[in-house]
Write a protein that holds these residues in place. Sequence first.
Motif, PDB file in Angstrom:
ATOM      1  N   GLU A 114      32.729  47.137  37.954  1.00 34.49           N
ATOM      2  CA  GLU A 114      31.571  47.628  38.692  1.00 34.49           C
ATOM      3  C   GLU A 114      31.461  49.147  38.598  1.00 34.49           C
ATOM      4  OE1 GLU A 114      29.124  46.039  40.060  1.00 34.49           O
ATOM      5  OE2 GLU A 114      29.949  44.094  39.490  1.00 34.49           O
ATOM      6  N   ARG A 115      32.626  49.825  38.716  1.00 33.81           N
ATOM      7  CA  ARG A 115      32.600  51.291  38.588  1.00 33.81           C
ATOM      8  C   ARG A 115      32.119  51.705  37.197  1.00 33.81           C
ATOM      9  NH1 ARG A 115      37.893  50.923  40.763  1.00 33.81           N
ATOM     10  NH2 ARG A 115      37.901  51.085  43.055  1.00 33.81           N
ATOM     11  N   ASP A 116      32.632  50.989  36.170  1.00 34.67           N
ATOM     12  CA  ASP A 116      32.218  51.323  34.809  1.00 34.67           C
ATOM     13  C   ASP A 116      30.723  51.091  34.625  1.00 34.67           C
ATOM     14  OD1 ASP A 116      34.819  51.949  34.236  1.00 34.67           O
ATOM     15  OD2 ASP A 116      35.297  49.986  33.372  1.00 34.67           O
ATOM     16  N   LYS A 117      30.219  49.976  35.185  1.00 32.49           N
ATOM     17  CA  LYS A 117      28.786  49.718  35.096  1.00 32.49           C
ATOM     18  C   LYS A 117      27.981  50.800  35.813  1.00 32.49           C
ATOM     19  CE  LYS A 117      29.145  44.673  34.713  1.00 32.49           C
ATOM     20  NZ  LYS A 117      28.855  43.380  35.364  1.00 32.49           N
ATOM     21  N   GLU A 118      28.505  51.211  36.995  1.00 35.21           N
ATOM     22  CA  GLU A 118      27.803  52.250  37.743  1.00 35.21           C
ATOM     23  C   GLU A 118      27.794  53.568  36.973  1.00 35.21           C
ATOM     24  OE1 GLU A 118      25.525  53.639  40.801  1.00 35.21           O
ATOM     25  OE2 GLU A 118      26.242  51.596  40.484  1.00 35.21           O
TER      26      GLU A 118
ATOM     27  N   GLU B  79      49.412  48.558  33.722  1.00 37.02           N
ATOM     28  CA  GLU B  79      48.498  49.002  34.768  1.00 37.02           C
ATOM     29  C   GLU B  79      47.401  49.871  34.152  1.00 37.02           C
ATOM     30  OE1 GLU B  79      50.522  50.910  37.940  1.00 37.02           O
ATOM     31  OE2 GLU B  79      50.851  49.041  39.005  1.00 37.02           O
ATOM     32  N   LYS B  80      46.196  49.715  34.688  1.00 38.95           N
ATOM     33  CA  LYS B  80      45.033  50.360  34.076  1.00 38.95           C
ATOM     34  C   LYS B  80      45.152  51.879  34.080  1.00 38.95           C
ATOM     35  CE  LYS B  80      40.007  50.092  34.076  1.00 38.95           C
ATOM     36  NZ  LYS B  80      39.960  49.519  32.725  1.00 38.95           N
ATOM     37  N   VAL B  81      45.681  52.430  35.174  1.00 42.41           N
ATOM     38  CA  VAL B  81      45.817  53.892  35.240  1.00 42.41           C
ATOM     39  C   VAL B  81      46.782  54.395  34.185  1.00 42.41           C
ATOM     40  CG1 VAL B  81      46.528  55.803  36.711  1.00 42.41           C
ATOM     41  CG2 VAL B  81      45.241  53.905  37.687  1.00 42.41           C
ATOM     42  N   LEU B  82      47.895  53.689  34.028  1.00 39.52           N
ATOM     43  CA  LEU B  82      48.896  54.086  33.040  1.00 39.52           C
ATOM     44  C   LEU B  82      48.343  53.932  31.628  1.00 39.52           C
ATOM     45  CD1 LEU B  82      51.769  54.947  32.332  1.00 39.52           C
ATOM     46  CD2 LEU B  82      52.459  52.536  32.518  1.00 39.52           C
ATOM     47  N   CYS B  83      47.647  52.833  31.389  1.00 41.33           N
ATOM     48  CA  CYS B  83      47.085  52.584  30.050  1.00 41.33           C
ATOM     49  C   CYS B  83      46.055  53.657  29.689  1.00 41.33           C
ATOM     50  CB  CYS B  83      46.472  51.194  30.014  1.00 41.33           C
ATOM     51  SG  CYS B  83      45.826  50.715  28.403  1.00 41.33           S
TER      52      CYS B  83
ATOM     53  N   ARG C 169      36.366  45.406  40.411  1.00 42.74           N
ATOM     54  CA  ARG C 169      35.931  46.703  40.941  1.00 42.74           C
ATOM     55  C   ARG C 169      35.830  47.744  39.833  1.00 42.74           C
ATOM     56  NH1 ARG C 169      39.721  47.083  46.384  1.00 42.74           N
ATOM     57  NH2 ARG C 169      38.658  45.434  47.572  1.00 42.74           N
ATOM     58  N   ASP C 170      36.822  47.702  38.935  1.00 45.27           N
ATOM     59  CA  ASP C 170      36.776  48.655  37.819  1.00 45.27           C
ATOM     60  C   ASP C 170      35.550  48.413  36.944  1.00 45.27           C
ATOM     61  OD1 ASP C 170      39.107  49.810  38.686  1.00 45.27           O
ATOM     62  OD2 ASP C 170      40.388  48.538  37.431  1.00 45.27           O
TER      63      ASP C 170
ATOM     64  N   ASP D   1      49.197  38.402  43.430  1.00 49.91           N
ATOM     65  CA  ASP D   1      49.002  39.520  42.508  1.00 49.91           C
ATOM     66  C   ASP D   1      47.889  39.233  41.499  1.00 49.91           C
ATOM     67  OD1 ASP D   1      50.988  40.974  43.717  1.00 49.91           O
ATOM     68  OD2 ASP D   1      52.558  40.137  42.432  1.00 49.91           O
ATOM     69  N   ARG D   2      47.747  37.974  41.087  1.00 45.22           N
ATOM     70  CA  ARG D   2      46.690  37.652  40.144  1.00 45.22           C
ATOM     71  C   ARG D   2      45.314  37.858  40.757  1.00 45.22           C
ATOM     72  NH1 ARG D   2      47.236  31.960  37.292  1.00 45.22           N
ATOM     73  NH2 ARG D   2      49.079  33.061  36.558  1.00 45.22           N
ATOM     74  N   GLU D   3      45.147  37.396  42.004  1.00 45.20           N
ATOM     75  CA  GLU D   3      43.860  37.585  42.674  1.00 45.20           C
ATOM     76  C   GLU D   3      43.570  39.065  42.884  1.00 45.20           C
ATOM     77  OE1 GLU D   3      44.170  35.397  46.215  1.00 45.20           O
ATOM     78  OE2 GLU D   3      43.910  33.422  45.283  1.00 45.20           O
ATOM     79  N   ILE D   4      44.618  39.797  43.236  1.00 44.38           N
ATOM     80  CA  ILE D   4      44.432  41.236  43.440  1.00 44.38           C
ATOM     81  C   ILE D   4      44.041  41.915  42.124  1.00 44.38           C
ATOM     82  CG2 ILE D   4      45.611  43.386  44.002  1.00 44.38           C
ATOM     83  CD1 ILE D   4      47.257  41.776  46.010  1.00 44.38           C
ATOM     84  N   SER D   5      44.725  41.532  41.041  1.00 42.57           N
ATOM     85  CA  SER D   5      44.412  42.142  39.753  1.00 42.57           C
ATOM     86  C   SER D   5      42.987  41.800  39.321  1.00 42.57           C
ATOM     87  CB  SER D   5      45.416  41.689  38.698  1.00 42.57           C
ATOM     88  OG  SER D   5      45.338  40.287  38.528  1.00 42.57           O
ATOM     89  N   GLU D   6      42.599  40.514  39.545  1.00 43.19           N
ATOM     90  CA  GLU D   6      41.238  40.139  39.191  1.00 43.19           C
ATOM     91  C   GLU D   6      40.212  40.897  40.028  1.00 43.19           C
ATOM     92  OE1 GLU D   6      41.039  35.983  39.652  1.00 43.19           O
ATOM     93  OE2 GLU D   6      42.229  35.509  37.849  1.00 43.19           O
ATOM     94  N   ARG D   7      40.509  41.051  41.330  1.00 38.63           N
ATOM     95  CA  ARG D   7      39.589  41.782  42.180  1.00 38.63           C
ATOM     96  C   ARG D   7      39.490  43.251  41.767  1.00 38.63           C
ATOM     97  NH1 ARG D   7      41.157  41.914  48.340  1.00 38.63           N
ATOM     98  NH2 ARG D   7      42.756  43.279  47.446  1.00 38.63           N
ATOM     99  N   ASP D   8      40.642  43.830  41.460  1.00 30.90           N
ATOM    100  CA  ASP D   8      40.626  45.238  41.049  1.00 30.90           C
ATOM    101  C   ASP D   8      39.932  45.420  39.706  1.00 30.90           C
ATOM    102  OD1 ASP D   8      41.946  45.954  43.332  1.00 30.90           O
ATOM    103  OD2 ASP D   8      43.930  45.786  42.434  1.00 30.90           O
ATOM    104  N   ARG D   9      40.119  44.445  38.800  1.00 28.47           N
ATOM    105  CA  ARG D   9      39.411  44.531  37.518  1.00 28.47           C
ATOM    106  C   ARG D   9      37.899  44.428  37.729  1.00 28.47           C
ATOM    107  NH1 ARG D   9      43.825  41.551  35.443  1.00 28.47           N
ATOM    108  NH2 ARG D   9      42.715  39.588  35.758  1.00 28.47           N
TER     109      ARG D   9
END
Length: 426
Positions: A270-274, A16-20, A267-268, A257-265
């Motif tokens: 987009e946040r990083d770009k912002e 998980e991205k938060v844990l990593c 979003r992440d 879960d794959r679609e959710i992970s792709e969507r969350d990635r």
Amino acid sequence: MAEIKTSGRPIDQLLEKVLCMNILSSDYFRDLLRLKTYHEVIDEIYNQVDHVEPWMTGNCRGPSTAFCLLYKFFTMKLTVKQMHGLLKHPDSPYIRAVGFLYLRYLSDFKTLWSWYEPYLKDDEEFSPGSSGKMTTMGVYVRDLFLGQYYFDTLLPRIPVPVMRTAVANLEKMNLPTKPSGSIGDSSRGSEETSRRPPSVKASLSVSFGQRAPHRASTRDSSPIRRTIAPPPYDKDGADDSRQSPSMCRSQSRDLSDREISERDRGRDRERDKERTRDRDRDRDRDRYRDHERERERDRDRDRRRYDERDRDGRRDYDRDRGRDRDRRYDYDRRSIERSRRDYERSRSRSRGRSHSRSLHDQGPSLDQQRTPPRDESKEKAVSSNLAKLKDLYGDFGNQKENVGDDRAPNRDTSTEEVIRLGGSWR
């Protein structure tokens, strides 16, 4: 020795991205850079690890020691021989548990069952969590394979064909085909989570009613979101998608879960770009301000230099102008004096010429007439002539007072006659 066959996916997509991110930013993981060999990491696990949860418990909220060392193994890329040494290590069950976690995250799913099958009936007891609840190594390995969540973190999803084959083999071995709960609940967001979050992930995403990454049912399982009534259905709304039953069914259906992970990635990203854009914008603004300050300093310096040059130029100009004025004054004075001298000289010349001309016009002066140049011979002749005349006519000098003015011409006439008789004066 050959390396373990992996799924080929990077580790930041498996954890998980938060844990990593928390592992990579922790001070303990940075301190692990001093460990260079496989045996040094095993000794660190033996000395420091007392549970294999992903997060620390109590007041300390951060990645656990076990998962920091697990990530250290990820960077070392263990071989098959090293993995067998981990799974059969006799000193500590936590060393073996870290090895099973390494396989669950990183190995190829088609070879995972071959790694786990020899240990499904292992009866070594230990406590995988910080609560002290004991279980056997066989139950722990079976739950790792069957479970989708590991102490409120998401495990990589095993393909359905591989899972069906594993379930069939478990049934043949007369073993349970459902998780027993040794690695936590089978879903996040239980009622106990609202009272005491077992991890940072639960406290940030579940208890506060926020959307957790890689989690489809967190929105509905959150204790806060369960208390909020769903919005009423708008029958008269202008949006046709709200009125469509098929759209309602598609929105209510849980995503994979794959679609959710792709969507969350996404979003992440987009946040990083912002964040990157904001950082670049701030950097550009700071550069522009620094550039403006430099330009202002340059303008002030140029203005000071110009003022100094202007001041010096005005001073030189005033000095030169004073010199020119003095020179002009001296030249004018000399010119005036010269012209006056010339004028006086010309006047004196003109005066002399006019005087001489008048003298020439008037003839000889009385003085010159009265005092002709003396000639001794002529004086002797005159005196002799006068003596003769005196003898002939007598002396008329005494009778001058008695003679009137009217006789003066006669005197002159007689004189002329006497002069004629006596001969020439010359």
